[in-house]
Write a protein that holds these residues in place. Structure first.
Motif, PDB file in Angstrom:
ATOM      1  N   UNK A   1     -33.450 -52.978 -19.969  1.00 33.68           N
ATOM      2  CA  UNK A   1     -32.718 -51.977 -20.760  1.00 33.68           C
ATOM      3  C   UNK A   1     -32.745 -50.617 -20.063  1.00 33.68           C
ATOM      4  N   UNK A   2     -33.885 -50.254 -19.507  1.00 36.03           N
ATOM      5  CA  UNK A   2     -33.980 -48.966 -18.812  1.00 36.03           C
ATOM      6  C   UNK A   2     -33.030 -48.918 -17.612  1.00 36.03           C
ATOM      7  N   UNK A   3     -33.004 -50.016 -16.855  1.00 33.48           N
ATOM      8  CA  UNK A   3     -32.119 -50.086 -15.690  1.00 33.48           C
ATOM      9  C   UNK A   3     -30.650 -50.005 -16.126  1.00 33.48           C
ATOM     10  N   UNK A   4     -30.302 -50.729 -17.196  1.00 29.95           N
ATOM     11  CA  UNK A   4     -28.916 -50.715 -17.700  1.00 29.95           C
ATOM     12  C   UNK A   4     -28.524 -49.311 -18.141  1.00 29.95           C
TER      13      UNK A   4
ATOM     14  N   UNK B   1     -29.776 -46.405 -17.129  1.00 28.86           N
ATOM     15  CA  UNK B   1     -29.640 -45.521 -15.962  1.00 28.86           C
ATOM     16  C   UNK B   1     -28.305 -45.738 -15.243  1.00 28.86           C
ATOM     17  N   UNK B   2     -27.909 -46.995 -15.070  1.00 30.44           N
ATOM     18  CA  UNK B   2     -26.629 -47.298 -14.409  1.00 30.44           C
ATOM     19  C   UNK B   2     -25.448 -46.757 -15.215  1.00 30.44           C
ATOM     20  N   UNK B   3     -25.462 -47.022 -16.539  1.00 31.46           N
ATOM     21  CA  UNK B   3     -24.338 -46.618 -17.400  1.00 31.46           C
ATOM     22  C   UNK B   3     -24.224 -45.101 -17.508  1.00 31.46           C
TER      23      UNK B   3
ATOM     24  N   UNK C   1     -19.785 -55.082 -20.130  1.00 28.84           N
ATOM     25  CA  UNK C   1     -20.045 -56.396 -19.522  1.00 28.84           C
ATOM     26  C   UNK C   1     -19.468 -56.448 -18.108  1.00 28.84           C
ATOM     27  N   UNK C   2     -18.237 -55.952 -17.986  1.00 31.87           N
ATOM     28  CA  UNK C   2     -17.564 -55.964 -16.690  1.00 31.87           C
ATOM     29  C   UNK C   2     -18.300 -55.063 -15.692  1.00 31.87           C
ATOM     30  N   UNK C   3     -18.714 -53.894 -16.163  1.00 29.35           N
ATOM     31  CA  UNK C   3     -19.428 -52.948 -15.296  1.00 29.35           C
ATOM     32  C   UNK C   3     -20.741 -53.560 -14.796  1.00 29.35           C
ATOM     33  N   UNK C   4     -21.553 -54.117 -15.738  1.00 25.59           N
ATOM     34  CA  UNK C   4     -22.855 -54.664 -15.354  1.00 25.59           C
ATOM     35  C   UNK C   4     -22.718 -55.908 -14.473  1.00 25.59           C
ATOM     36  N   UNK C   5     -21.599 -56.628 -14.591  1.00 23.74           N
ATOM     37  CA  UNK C   5     -21.421 -57.846 -13.780  1.00 23.74           C
ATOM     38  C   UNK C   5     -21.312 -57.527 -12.288  1.00 23.74           C
ATOM     39  N   UNK C   6     -21.104 -56.248 -11.958  1.00 23.46           N
ATOM     40  CA  UNK C   6     -21.068 -55.830 -10.557  1.00 23.46           C
ATOM     41  C   UNK C   6     -22.468 -55.638  -9.979  1.00 23.46           C
ATOM     42  N   UNK C   7     -23.488 -55.827 -10.813  1.00 23.52           N
ATOM     43  CA  UNK C   7     -24.883 -55.632 -10.391  1.00 23.52           C
ATOM     44  C   UNK C   7     -25.694 -56.896 -10.679  1.00 23.52           C
ATOM     45  N   UNK C   8     -26.776 -57.059  -9.937  1.00 25.00           N
ATOM     46  CA  UNK C   8     -27.644 -58.214 -10.203  1.00 25.00           C
ATOM     47  C   UNK C   8     -29.090 -57.766 -10.366  1.00 25.00           C
TER      48      UNK C   8
END
Length: 369
Positions: A132-135, A137-139, A160-167
């Protein structure tokens, strides 16, 4: 580093200096009291973690609560917080009294982290928190989110689309991978879980059913972590959750202290000098029990006494803390095999980060067959 063995001379010197090691090598169950235990105020002065860090973690979990409640309905009774009940266990108490032929003062309670929502283990605290912390920070960095927003909007396809660019990747014996895999995939991340041979098949199957990429290794936990770390280094959009070194995992677990304080108060249970709280926590690499120990010590100070429990065959934290060598020793150095039915505890080398934090505040460690 993981394959290094201590030479025979060093091993002999360690055994002479710490007679306890002889019992550990014989896999005799032991109960060790920590001679390095100091008052909490003195322990706090030795470490970098602060109350502000834990408060920051608590506030972040509160921000995510509307989103968690929306996508995991089973969390709604706790308002979107991932929490478990505390129950009295009088039958266990009377069974122990008859077993040891002595009366046990006070009450015996069970903190049911096996019932934590989403992944059903204590790892639902730290593991989910770090994702959750990582998500967040990215957003925030992308301008998709501010800390004053209603986080229930994170369920939107745009996110969902934004986070799918990260692993996200992690090494696990099972439970940590389960927590990270489920929450990571739910948010939209591509998740890689590197699992050691100790992980149960049903955990691998469940992760795969959620769309998580599970990579299996014939070796132990340390190798799975090493492989996960290596993969993350070659991909700038891959975030590695490092169970050996993560302060965020530690803080996610530490949040439990304040919540338990509230639950004990609701149950009319007082904790003070006359009514000490004794807490027994199973220990693998140390992140979960270490974080919880710090969280409880921060609240109750010297009125709480924390003890770790480890399998006789995977007693890495006891070995690390008792010798002061932490992650510089592993159980295989002493011919202990690291094999145990308790897959979540099948760790042969302790976390240096956690070992150094808890060394002055841990009351003791017990090993059991």
């Amino acid at each position: 580093q993981m394959d290094t063995r201590l030479d025979d001379k060093t091993l002999d010197q360690l055994i002479q200096k710490h007679p306890l090691i002889k019992e550990l090598v014989e896999t005799t169950p032991v109960c060790w009291s920590n001679p390095a235990l100091v008052p909490f105020e003195a322990a706090q002065a030795q470490i970098d973690v602060t109350e502000r860090d834990v408060r920051d973690a608590e506030e972040r979990l509160s921000r995510f609560a509307p989103n968690i409640a929306k996508v995991f309905p089973e969390t709604r009774k706790y308002g979107g917080l991932i929490e478990s009940p505390v129950v009295r266990i009088p039958n266990m108490k009377s069974r122990m009294e008859s077993l040891y032929r002595k009366e046990i003062a006070g009450e015996m309670l069970l903190k049911c982290d096996n019932q934590l929502a989403i992944s059903g283990s204590i790892k639902a605290r730290g593991g989910i928190y770090e994702v959750l912390k990582h998500a967040e920070e990215l957003a925030i960095r992308e301008g998709l989110l501010t800390i004053n927003d209603d986080y229930s909007k994170l369920d939107d396809l745009r996110f969902q689309k934004f986070f799918s660019g990260y692993s996200i990747s992690v090494g696990s014996t099972g439970n940590l991978g389960l927590s990270i895999g489920i929450i990571g995939a739910q948010l939209g991340f591509r998740v890689n879980v590197h699992m050691s041979k100790d992980a149960k098949q049903w955990k691998k199957d469940l992760l795969r059913s959620k769309g998580v990429n599970v990579i299996e290794y014939p070796s132990d936990y340390s190798k799975a972590v090493e492989a996960g770390r290596k993969q993350a280094q070659s991909d700038s959009k891959n975030y590695f959750i490092d169970d050996e070194k993560s302060i965020d995992l530690f803080l996610g677990y530490a949040v439990a202290g304040h919540r338990l304080q509230k639950q004990l108060a609701e149950n009319g249970i007082m904790v003070d000098a006359e009514h000490p709280l004794l807490v027994y926590i199973p220990c693998g690499i140390g992140g979960a029990p270490g974080g919880i120990t710090y969280g409880l010590k921060r609240i109750f100070g010297d009125h709480v006494h924390c003890f770790f429990t480890e399998p006789t065959q995977a007693c890495c934290m006891l070995l690390g803390v008792a010798t002061g060598l932490h992650d510089k020793v592993c159980v295989q150095d002493f011919g202990i095999n690291g094999k145990t039915e308790a897959d979540g505890l099948a760790v042969t080398r302790p976390s240096e980060l956690v070992g150094r934090i808890v060394a002055p505040m841990l009351s003791g460690v017990a090993t059991i067959e």
